[in-house]
Design a protein around this motif. Structure first.
Motif, PDB file in Angstrom:
ATOM      1  N   ALA A 143       0.832  -1.216   0.000  1.00 48.94           N
ATOM      2  CA  ALA A 143       0.000   0.000   0.000  1.00 48.94           C
ATOM      3  C   ALA A 143       0.862   1.259   0.000  1.00 48.94           C
ATOM      4  O   ALA A 143       0.550   2.237  -0.701  1.00 48.94           O
ATOM      5  N   LEU A 144       1.947   1.256   0.741  1.00 51.43           N
ATOM      6  CA  LEU A 144       2.841   2.418   0.763  1.00 51.43           C
ATOM      7  C   LEU A 144       3.511   2.623  -0.584  1.00 51.43           C
ATOM      8  O   LEU A 144       3.610   3.756  -1.076  1.00 51.43           O
ATOM      9  N   ALA A 145       3.987   1.549  -1.189  1.00 46.18           N
ATOM     10  CA  ALA A 145       4.627   1.662  -2.505  1.00 46.18           C
ATOM     11  C   ALA A 145       3.636   2.181  -3.542  1.00 46.18           C
ATOM     12  O   ALA A 145       3.981   3.046  -4.355  1.00 46.18           O
ATOM     13  N   GLU A 146       2.418   1.689  -3.502  1.00 42.83           N
ATOM     14  CA  GLU A 146       1.409   2.138  -4.456  1.00 42.83           C
ATOM     15  C   GLU A 146       1.047   3.604  -4.232  1.00 42.83           C
ATOM     16  O   GLU A 146       0.891   4.373  -5.178  1.00 42.83           O
ATOM     17  N   LEU A 147       0.941   4.031  -2.980  1.00 42.12           N
ATOM     18  CA  LEU A 147       0.615   5.424  -2.698  1.00 42.12           C
ATOM     19  C   LEU A 147       1.740   6.350  -3.159  1.00 42.12           C
ATOM     20  O   LEU A 147       1.482   7.392  -3.767  1.00 42.12           O
ATOM     21  N   ALA A 148       2.986   5.973  -2.898  1.00 41.69           N
ATOM     22  CA  ALA A 148       4.117   6.788  -3.350  1.00 41.69           C
ATOM     23  C   ALA A 148       4.142   6.865  -4.878  1.00 41.69           C
ATOM     24  O   ALA A 148       4.383   7.931  -5.446  1.00 41.69           O
ATOM     25  N   ARG A 149       3.885   5.750  -5.559  1.00 41.37           N
ATOM     26  CA  ARG A 149       3.856   5.753  -7.025  1.00 41.37           C
ATOM     27  C   ARG A 149       2.724   6.650  -7.538  1.00 41.37           C
ATOM     28  O   ARG A 149       2.916   7.456  -8.446  1.00 41.37           O
ATOM     29  N   LYS A 150       1.552   6.520  -6.930  1.00 42.17           N
ATOM     30  CA  LYS A 150       0.400   7.340  -7.333  1.00 42.17           C
ATOM     31  C   LYS A 150       0.716   8.823  -7.185  1.00 42.17           C
ATOM     32  O   LYS A 150       0.453   9.619  -8.086  1.00 42.17           O
ATOM     33  N   HIS A 151       1.286   9.202  -6.050  1.00 48.20           N
ATOM     34  CA  HIS A 151       1.644  10.606  -5.830  1.00 48.20           C
ATOM     35  C   HIS A 151       2.703  11.071  -6.825  1.00 48.20           C
ATOM     36  O   HIS A 151       2.688  12.223  -7.253  1.00 48.20           O
ATOM     37  N   SER A 152       3.634  10.194  -7.196  1.00 44.47           N
ATOM     38  CA  SER A 152       4.751  10.602  -8.063  1.00 44.47           C
ATOM     39  C   SER A 152       4.302  10.982  -9.464  1.00 44.47           C
ATOM     40  O   SER A 152       5.000  11.717 -10.146  1.00 44.47           O
ATOM     41  N   VAL A 153       3.160  10.481  -9.895  1.00 45.88           N
ATOM     42  CA  VAL A 153       2.679  10.793 -11.243  1.00 45.88           C
ATOM     43  C   VAL A 153       1.534  11.802 -11.233  1.00 45.88           C
ATOM     44  O   VAL A 153       1.018  12.168 -12.282  1.00 45.88           O
ATOM     45  N   ASP A 154       1.147  12.262 -10.063  1.00 43.97           N
ATOM     46  CA  ASP A 154       0.061  13.234  -9.918  1.00 43.97           C
ATOM     47  C   ASP A 154       0.649  14.643  -9.898  1.00 43.97           C
ATOM     48  O   ASP A 154       1.186  15.085  -8.882  1.00 43.97           O
ATOM     49  N   VAL A 155       0.541  15.350 -11.020  1.00 43.62           N
ATOM     50  CA  VAL A 155       1.156  16.678 -11.128  1.00 43.62           C
ATOM     51  C   VAL A 155       0.439  17.728 -10.290  1.00 43.62           C
ATOM     52  O   VAL A 155       0.920  18.851 -10.167  1.00 43.62           O
ATOM     53  N   THR A 156      -0.702  17.377  -9.691  1.00 43.91           N
ATOM     54  CA  THR A 156      -1.410  18.330  -8.830  1.00 43.91           C
ATOM     55  C   THR A 156      -1.177  18.040  -7.346  1.00 43.91           C
ATOM     56  O   THR A 156      -1.595  18.825  -6.502  1.00 43.91           O
ATOM     57  N   PHE A 157      -0.496  16.937  -7.027  1.00 46.70           N
ATOM     58  CA  PHE A 157      -0.253  16.586  -5.630  1.00 46.70           C
ATOM     59  C   PHE A 157       0.875  17.431  -5.063  1.00 46.70           C
ATOM     60  O   PHE A 157       1.947  17.522  -5.643  1.00 46.70           O
ATOM     61  N   ASP A 158       0.628  18.058  -3.930  1.00 48.47           N
ATOM     62  CA  ASP A 158       1.628  18.887  -3.268  1.00 48.47           C
ATOM     63  C   ASP A 158       2.459  17.986  -2.353  1.00 48.47           C
ATOM     64  O   ASP A 158       2.153  17.819  -1.181  1.00 48.47           O
ATOM     65  N   SER A 159       3.484  17.398  -2.924  1.00 49.50           N
ATOM     66  CA  SER A 159       4.296  16.389  -2.247  1.00 49.50           C
ATOM     67  C   SER A 159       5.303  17.016  -1.286  1.00 49.50           C
ATOM     68  O   SER A 159       5.577  18.215  -1.343  1.00 49.50           O
TER      69      SER A 159
END
Length: 117
Positions: free
Chosen positions: A74-90
């Motif tokens: 779940a953590l790996a998937e969440l990090a991957r999802k955030h990495s491709v979301d250009v609107t996510f304020d990481s």
């Protein structure tokens, strides 16, 4: 919760462990001692993981997971999802802005933010 600081030469230039004579070797790594108790969980990852996921998100995923395998996936998937979301304020984009880096103004108009890779 215990967390180490990023090991970098300067922003966006992390240490790269190598066996070469130049660069960083295992001798340059930060070594810490932490007292653990039964039931504690250790989360380790690269800059690609921690650039894209906040500590509170990590805790939330761990608390919602039934075990370590499920939490890791779940953590790996969440990090991957955030990495491709250009609107996510990481974490990466927030740190970049605090150091004077950002996307061009025209990309901001489209909602884009810097992303961790």
């Amino acid at each position: 919760m215990f967390s180490t600081c990023p090991q970098e030469h300067y922003f966006d230039c992390p240490y790269q462990l190598s066996s070469e004579a130049i660069g960083q070797t295992s001798q340059d790594a930060l070594v810490c001692t932490v007292n653990l108790m039964e039931g504690d969980m250790i989360v380790s990852g690269s800059d690609g993981f921690f650039d894209n996921i906040f500590d509170q998100e990590i805790l939330g995923v761990i608390n919602e997971s039934l075990g370590t395998d499920e939490a890791a996936k779940a953590l790996a998937e969440l990090a991957r999802k955030h990495s491709v979301d250009v609107t996510f304020d990481s974490p990466y984009s927030m740190e970049a802005r605090s150091r004077g880096f950002d996307v061009p103004w025209w990309k901001k108009l489209l909602g884009a933010k810097l992303v961790g890779t």
